[in-house]
Scaffold this motif. Structure first.
Motif, PDB file in Angstrom:
ATOM      1  N   ASP A  44      77.739  95.544   3.352  1.00  0.00           N
ATOM      2  CA  ASP A  44      77.781  96.673   4.282  1.00  0.00           C
ATOM      3  C   ASP A  44      77.866  96.144   5.716  1.00  0.00           C
ATOM      4  O   ASP A  44      76.948  95.494   6.206  1.00  0.00           O
ATOM      5  CB  ASP A  44      76.534  97.529   4.092  1.00  0.00           C
ATOM      6  CG  ASP A  44      76.602  98.841   4.848  1.00  0.00           C
ATOM      7  OD1 ASP A  44      77.351  98.935   5.845  1.00  0.00           O
ATOM      8  OD2 ASP A  44      75.897  99.781   4.439  1.00  0.00           O
ATOM      9  N   PHE A  45      78.980  96.457   6.374  1.00  0.00           N
ATOM     10  CA  PHE A  45      79.255  95.991   7.734  1.00  0.00           C
ATOM     11  C   PHE A  45      78.874  97.004   8.810  1.00  0.00           C
ATOM     12  O   PHE A  45      79.226  96.834   9.965  1.00  0.00           O
ATOM     13  CB  PHE A  45      80.754  95.675   7.875  1.00  0.00           C
ATOM     14  CG  PHE A  45      81.143  94.295   7.450  1.00  0.00           C
ATOM     15  CD1 PHE A  45      81.374  93.308   8.389  1.00  0.00           C
ATOM     16  CD2 PHE A  45      81.290  93.982   6.118  1.00  0.00           C
ATOM     17  CE1 PHE A  45      81.744  92.033   8.005  1.00  0.00           C
ATOM     18  CE2 PHE A  45      81.656  92.711   5.712  1.00  0.00           C
ATOM     19  CZ  PHE A  45      81.880  91.735   6.666  1.00  0.00           C
ATOM     20  N   ASP A  46      78.167  98.066   8.437  1.00  0.00           N
ATOM     21  CA  ASP A  46      77.902  99.149   9.382  1.00  0.00           C
ATOM     22  C   ASP A  46      77.273  98.668  10.684  1.00  0.00           C
ATOM     23  O   ASP A  46      77.601  99.165  11.755  1.00  0.00           O
ATOM     24  CB  ASP A  46      77.019 100.218   8.738  1.00  0.00           C
ATOM     25  CG  ASP A  46      76.878 101.444   9.616  1.00  0.00           C
ATOM     26  OD1 ASP A  46      77.902 101.898  10.175  1.00  0.00           O
ATOM     27  OD2 ASP A  46      75.754 101.948   9.758  1.00  0.00           O
ATOM     28  N   LYS A  47      76.377  97.691  10.620  1.00  0.00           N
ATOM     29  CA  LYS A  47      75.673  97.231  11.823  1.00  0.00           C
ATOM     30  C   LYS A  47      76.117  95.839  12.268  1.00  0.00           C
ATOM     31  O   LYS A  47      75.404  95.161  12.991  1.00  0.00           O
ATOM     32  CB  LYS A  47      74.169  97.272  11.576  1.00  0.00           C
ATOM     33  CG  LYS A  47      73.678  98.698  11.376  1.00  0.00           C
ATOM     34  CD  LYS A  47      72.202  98.763  11.217  1.00  0.00           C
ATOM     35  CE  LYS A  47      71.785 100.223  11.045  1.00  0.00           C
ATOM     36  NZ  LYS A  47      70.362 100.340  10.811  1.00  0.00           N
ATOM     37  N   VAL A  48      77.317  95.433  11.839  1.00  0.00           N
ATOM     38  CA  VAL A  48      77.862  94.152  12.285  1.00  0.00           C
ATOM     39  C   VAL A  48      78.636  94.404  13.575  1.00  0.00           C
ATOM     40  O   VAL A  48      79.559  95.209  13.619  1.00  0.00           O
ATOM     41  CB  VAL A  48      78.780  93.511  11.210  1.00  0.00           C
ATOM     42  CG1 VAL A  48      79.428  92.243  11.754  1.00  0.00           C
ATOM     43  CG2 VAL A  48      77.983  93.215   9.953  1.00  0.00           C
ATOM     44  N   LEU A  75      83.709  95.496   0.561  1.00  0.00           N
ATOM     45  CA  LEU A  75      83.181  95.554   1.919  1.00  0.00           C
ATOM     46  C   LEU A  75      83.200  97.015   2.342  1.00  0.00           C
ATOM     47  O   LEU A  75      84.230  97.690   2.189  1.00  0.00           O
ATOM     48  CB  LEU A  75      84.045  94.728   2.872  1.00  0.00           C
ATOM     49  CG  LEU A  75      84.363  93.291   2.436  1.00  0.00           C
ATOM     50  CD1 LEU A  75      85.226  92.617   3.485  1.00  0.00           C
ATOM     51  CD2 LEU A  75      83.098  92.503   2.190  1.00  0.00           C
ATOM     52  N   ILE A  76      82.078  97.518   2.848  1.00  0.00           N
ATOM     53  CA  ILE A  76      82.011  98.923   3.242  1.00  0.00           C
ATOM     54  C   ILE A  76      81.611  99.067   4.706  1.00  0.00           C
ATOM     55  O   ILE A  76      81.072  98.138   5.305  1.00  0.00           O
ATOM     56  CB  ILE A  76      81.051  99.735   2.346  1.00  0.00           C
ATOM     57  CG1 ILE A  76      79.619  99.231   2.458  1.00  0.00           C
ATOM     58  CG2 ILE A  76      81.518  99.712   0.891  1.00  0.00           C
ATOM     59  CD1 ILE A  76      78.581 100.141   1.792  1.00  0.00           C
ATOM     60  N   ASN A  77      81.893 100.244   5.248  1.00  0.00           N
ATOM     61  CA  ASN A  77      81.545 100.586   6.634  1.00  0.00           C
ATOM     62  C   ASN A  77      82.086  99.579   7.641  1.00  0.00           C
ATOM     63  O   ASN A  77      81.403  99.209   8.593  1.00  0.00           O
ATOM     64  CB  ASN A  77      80.024 100.730   6.781  1.00  0.00           C
ATOM     65  CG  ASN A  77      79.478 101.881   5.972  1.00  0.00           C
ATOM     66  OD1 ASN A  77      80.083 102.946   5.914  1.00  0.00           O
ATOM     67  ND2 ASN A  77      78.364 101.667   5.303  1.00  0.00           N
ATOM     68  N   VAL A  78      83.319  99.155   7.432  1.00  0.00           N
ATOM     69  CA  VAL A  78      83.944  98.174   8.322  1.00  0.00           C
ATOM     70  C   VAL A  78      84.551  98.917   9.514  1.00  0.00           C
ATOM     71  O   VAL A  78      85.447  99.741   9.350  1.00  0.00           O
ATOM     72  CB  VAL A  78      85.023  97.354   7.574  1.00  0.00           C
ATOM     73  CG1 VAL A  78      85.687  96.373   8.519  1.00  0.00           C
ATOM     74  CG2 VAL A  78      84.401  96.630   6.385  1.00  0.00           C
ATOM     75  N   HIS A  79      84.041  98.623  10.696  1.00  0.00           N
ATOM     76  CA  HIS A  79      84.529  99.260  11.925  1.00  0.00           C
ATOM     77  C   HIS A  79      85.870  98.648  12.346  1.00  0.00           C
ATOM     78  O   HIS A  79      86.220  97.540  11.944  1.00  0.00           O
ATOM     79  CB  HIS A  79      83.491  99.108  13.037  1.00  0.00           C
ATOM     80  CG  HIS A  79      82.209  99.796  12.725  1.00  0.00           C
ATOM     81  ND1 HIS A  79      82.030 101.153  12.830  1.00  0.00           N
ATOM     82  CD2 HIS A  79      81.027  99.309  12.250  1.00  0.00           C
ATOM     83  CE1 HIS A  79      80.804 101.480  12.467  1.00  0.00           C
ATOM     84  NE2 HIS A  79      80.166 100.369  12.105  1.00  0.00           N
ATOM     85  N   THR A  96      88.786  94.263  -1.115  1.00  0.00           N
ATOM     86  CA  THR A  96      88.579  95.710  -1.184  1.00  0.00           C
ATOM     87  C   THR A  96      87.709  96.081   0.002  1.00  0.00           C
ATOM     88  O   THR A  96      86.553  95.652   0.096  1.00  0.00           O
ATOM     89  CB  THR A  96      87.888  96.106  -2.499  1.00  0.00           C
ATOM     90  OG1 THR A  96      88.700  95.664  -3.589  1.00  0.00           O
ATOM     91  CG2 THR A  96      87.690  97.601  -2.580  1.00  0.00           C
ATOM     92  N   ILE A  97      88.297  96.858   0.931  1.00  0.00           N
ATOM     93  CA  ILE A  97      87.624  97.186   2.175  1.00  0.00           C
ATOM     94  C   ILE A  97      87.630  98.700   2.369  1.00  0.00           C
ATOM     95  O   ILE A  97      88.676  99.333   2.263  1.00  0.00           O
ATOM     96  CB  ILE A  97      88.315  96.518   3.386  1.00  0.00           C
ATOM     97  CG1 ILE A  97      88.381  95.000   3.199  1.00  0.00           C
ATOM     98  CG2 ILE A  97      87.601  96.886   4.668  1.00  0.00           C
ATOM     99  CD1 ILE A  97      89.198  94.267   4.245  1.00  0.00           C
TER     100      ILE A  97
END
Length: 104
Positions: A44-48, A75-79, A96-97
Motif C-alpha cells: 500500500d503506497f497511500d502514505k509514500v 501495488l495499491i493506492n499509488v499516487h 499490477t498497480i
C-alpha cells in the motif's frame, strides 16, 4: 520509513509510510524476505511521499519473489507522482498497480 505488516490468511499487506529511498529500501527488502508461504503480497503506497531507484529495485525484487513462490504482487493506492516512475520505467506494464482511489 515506517512499514506495518498485516497478515490475513494467505495474504500479506505492507503499509508503507514516508520516503522509499536509499535508506529505507533495505528495510522493505528485509520485510519482504520474511514473507513466505502466501498467495498474495499487497503493498500500500497511500502514505509514500517519494520513491527513489533503490525503492523501485525493491519493488521489482518483491515481484520476482512473489512469482517464484506462485504468489501475486499488487501495488495499491499509488499516487500520480510515483505512478510516473513506474510508467517512465515501463514497470507499469509488468506490475499490477492500482492508482489511488481505484478499487482493488
Amino acid at each position: 520509513m515506517n512499514i506495518t505488516i498485516i497478515n490475513d490468511a494467505n495474504k500479506a499487506t505492507l503499509l508503507l509510510e514516508g520516503w522509499l529511498d536509499t535508506e529505507a529500501a533495505p528495510m522493505l527488502g528485509n520485510e519482504i524476505e520474511k514473507i513466505d508461504g502466501i498467495e498474495e503480497i499487497v503493498i500500500d503506497f497511500d502514505k509514500v511521499e517519494y520513491m527513489s531507484s533503490s525503492g523501485l529495485r525493491q519493488i521489482i525484487a518483491a515481484n520476482k519473489k512473489a512469482k517464484s513462490q506462485g504468489a501475486i504482487l499488487t501495488l495499491i493506492n499509488v499516487h500520480s507522482e510515483i505512478m510516473n516512475i513506474f510508467t517512465l520505467t515501463s514497470m507499469d506494464k509488468k506490475l499490477t498497480i492500482k492508482a489511488a482511489g481505484e478499487t482493488v
